[in-house]
Scaffold this motif. Sequence first.
Motif, PDB file in Angstrom:
ATOM      1  N   SER A 216       0.825  -1.211   0.000  1.00 52.43           N
ATOM      2  CA  SER A 216       0.000   0.000   0.000  1.00 52.43           C
ATOM      3  C   SER A 216       0.857   1.258   0.000  1.00 52.43           C
ATOM      4  O   SER A 216       0.474   2.281  -0.582  1.00 52.43           O
ATOM      5  CB  SER A 216      -0.928   0.004   1.215  1.00 52.43           C
ATOM      6  N   GLN A 217       2.030   1.199   0.646  1.00 52.85           N
ATOM      7  CA  GLN A 217       2.923   2.356   0.679  1.00 52.85           C
ATOM      8  C   GLN A 217       3.542   2.603  -0.692  1.00 52.85           C
ATOM      9  O   GLN A 217       3.626   3.752  -1.156  1.00 52.85           O
ATOM     10  CB  GLN A 217       4.011   2.145   1.733  1.00 52.85           C
TER      11      GLN A 217
ATOM     12  N   ALA B 225       0.918   4.108  -2.930  1.00 53.29           N
ATOM     13  CA  ALA B 225       0.708   5.530  -2.666  1.00 53.29           C
ATOM     14  C   ALA B 225       1.823   6.367  -3.285  1.00 53.29           C
ATOM     15  O   ALA B 225       1.571   7.451  -3.837  1.00 53.29           O
ATOM     16  CB  ALA B 225       0.630   5.777  -1.167  1.00 53.29           C
TER      17      ALA B 225
ATOM     18  N   HIS C 140       0.952   9.111  -6.238  1.00 49.20           N
ATOM     19  CA  HIS C 140       1.132  10.517  -5.866  1.00 49.20           C
ATOM     20  C   HIS C 140       2.584  10.941  -6.111  1.00 49.20           C
ATOM     21  O   HIS C 140       3.242  11.491  -5.235  1.00 49.20           O
ATOM     22  CB  HIS C 140       0.756  10.733  -4.404  1.00 49.20           C
TER      23      HIS C 140
ATOM     24  N   ILE D 200      -0.860  12.158   2.639  1.00 46.04           N
ATOM     25  CA  ILE D 200      -0.278  11.276   1.627  1.00 46.04           C
ATOM     26  C   ILE D 200       1.043  10.698   2.118  1.00 46.04           C
ATOM     27  O   ILE D 200       1.357   9.524   1.871  1.00 46.04           O
ATOM     28  CB  ILE D 200      -0.096  12.046   0.305  1.00 46.04           C
TER      29      ILE D 200
ATOM     30  N   GLU E   1       0.249   7.753   4.172  1.00 49.23           N
ATOM     31  CA  GLU E   1      -0.113   6.601   3.340  1.00 49.23           C
ATOM     32  C   GLU E   1       1.117   5.956   2.717  1.00 49.23           C
ATOM     33  O   GLU E   1       1.165   4.735   2.534  1.00 49.23           O
ATOM     34  CB  GLU E   1      -1.077   7.042   2.238  1.00 49.23           C
ATOM     35  N   ALA E   2       2.111   6.766   2.388  1.00 55.36           N
ATOM     36  CA  ALA E   2       3.316   6.277   1.705  1.00 55.36           C
ATOM     37  C   ALA E   2       4.407   5.829   2.677  1.00 55.36           C
ATOM     38  O   ALA E   2       5.492   5.444   2.237  1.00 55.36           O
ATOM     39  CB  ALA E   2       3.863   7.375   0.792  1.00 55.36           C
TER      40      ALA E   2
END
Length: 348
Positions: A94-95, A98, A102, A152, A155-156
């Motif tokens: 998921s990282q 992201a 982005h 963000i 998330e990353a």
Amino acid sequence: MTCSSCSIILPIRDQGLLKIRHPRVSLNLALDGLGILPQQCCEDGIVFKYDSHSELKQLVNGLARLPQEWLLHMEAVAIGLNHVEGYEDWLLFSQLQARIQHADMMSIIRDKSFSSHMQPIVDHNLNIIGFEFLLRPSHSERPFQPFRLFEIAREAGLHAHLDRLARISAIEKSAACLPAGIKRFINFLPSTIYNPAYCLNHTFETIDRLSMNTEDFVFEVVETEEIDDLNVLHQIFEQYRTRGVSVALDDVGAGYSTTELMNCLQPDYVKIDRSLIDGCHRNSDQQRQITGIVESASRFGGQVLAEGVEQMEDFEFCREAGVSLAQGYLFGKPESGPPSNFVLSRVV
């Protein structure tokens, strides 16, 4: 000691290899079901080759169709074709997703395309006693909303990295703009500090490098999530205080910054959330809450600061209620430097 959250951000190449792995699940059969064919399998995972950023993004989006319970623990890394074996920045899938989705925000963080703006903090006599430092874009052609950038980054897997860079940026800006003796309020996210004794070294090294006095600094707890381990936050406060730095609790009276948390942590500064300040001169419920916070803070010697003050009537009520400091558009908006009328004679 190092941690991936504080390491540099490696750029994602336009051509390279994508590796995925899972600690408990064999992914081969699942990938066949999705119609995704890996280039090869190896000891540390499954390998895909991609020839463009769009192809990588398409590949990652396809892998995102795997069962959610698998994706929670699946790890991934994107490396260049000429990658030297020995260091691979494995992330949660998921990282990495992201970071790919982005890319513009990732470049802002990687290039440090941000700066610190300063908003004045005044005492009850309207004397400027310090400034809060707030993250803002440094280039008009690369705009961002600070909250969204941190969102963000979280998330990353980069919110610790961004939080550290933002603290250092604020410290350096304060050294360039302010004389000794002026308070510098700087935000920090407690969830990014895994080991206070280690993670805060960068902060103190920057202060020492610039020959600044730690007593001029106030570090504010800013958190949008509930704080699960108060012991860690107590350790952070202790680490700051042993170096002469004061601590503040932000947004008291809203969200997770409750009066119970304030009484438990007993910060040097208590910042009342703007939602309680706005219009307080005509709202008895807000007045009761403000008075209650002032009374609680007085028991442990905390100074109370009203945030988001835009009306003189609100400021006058807060002053009469025992609030000693204030901040808001009534006194000045965040600017790239101190206000033109800022002079030492105004500082108490």
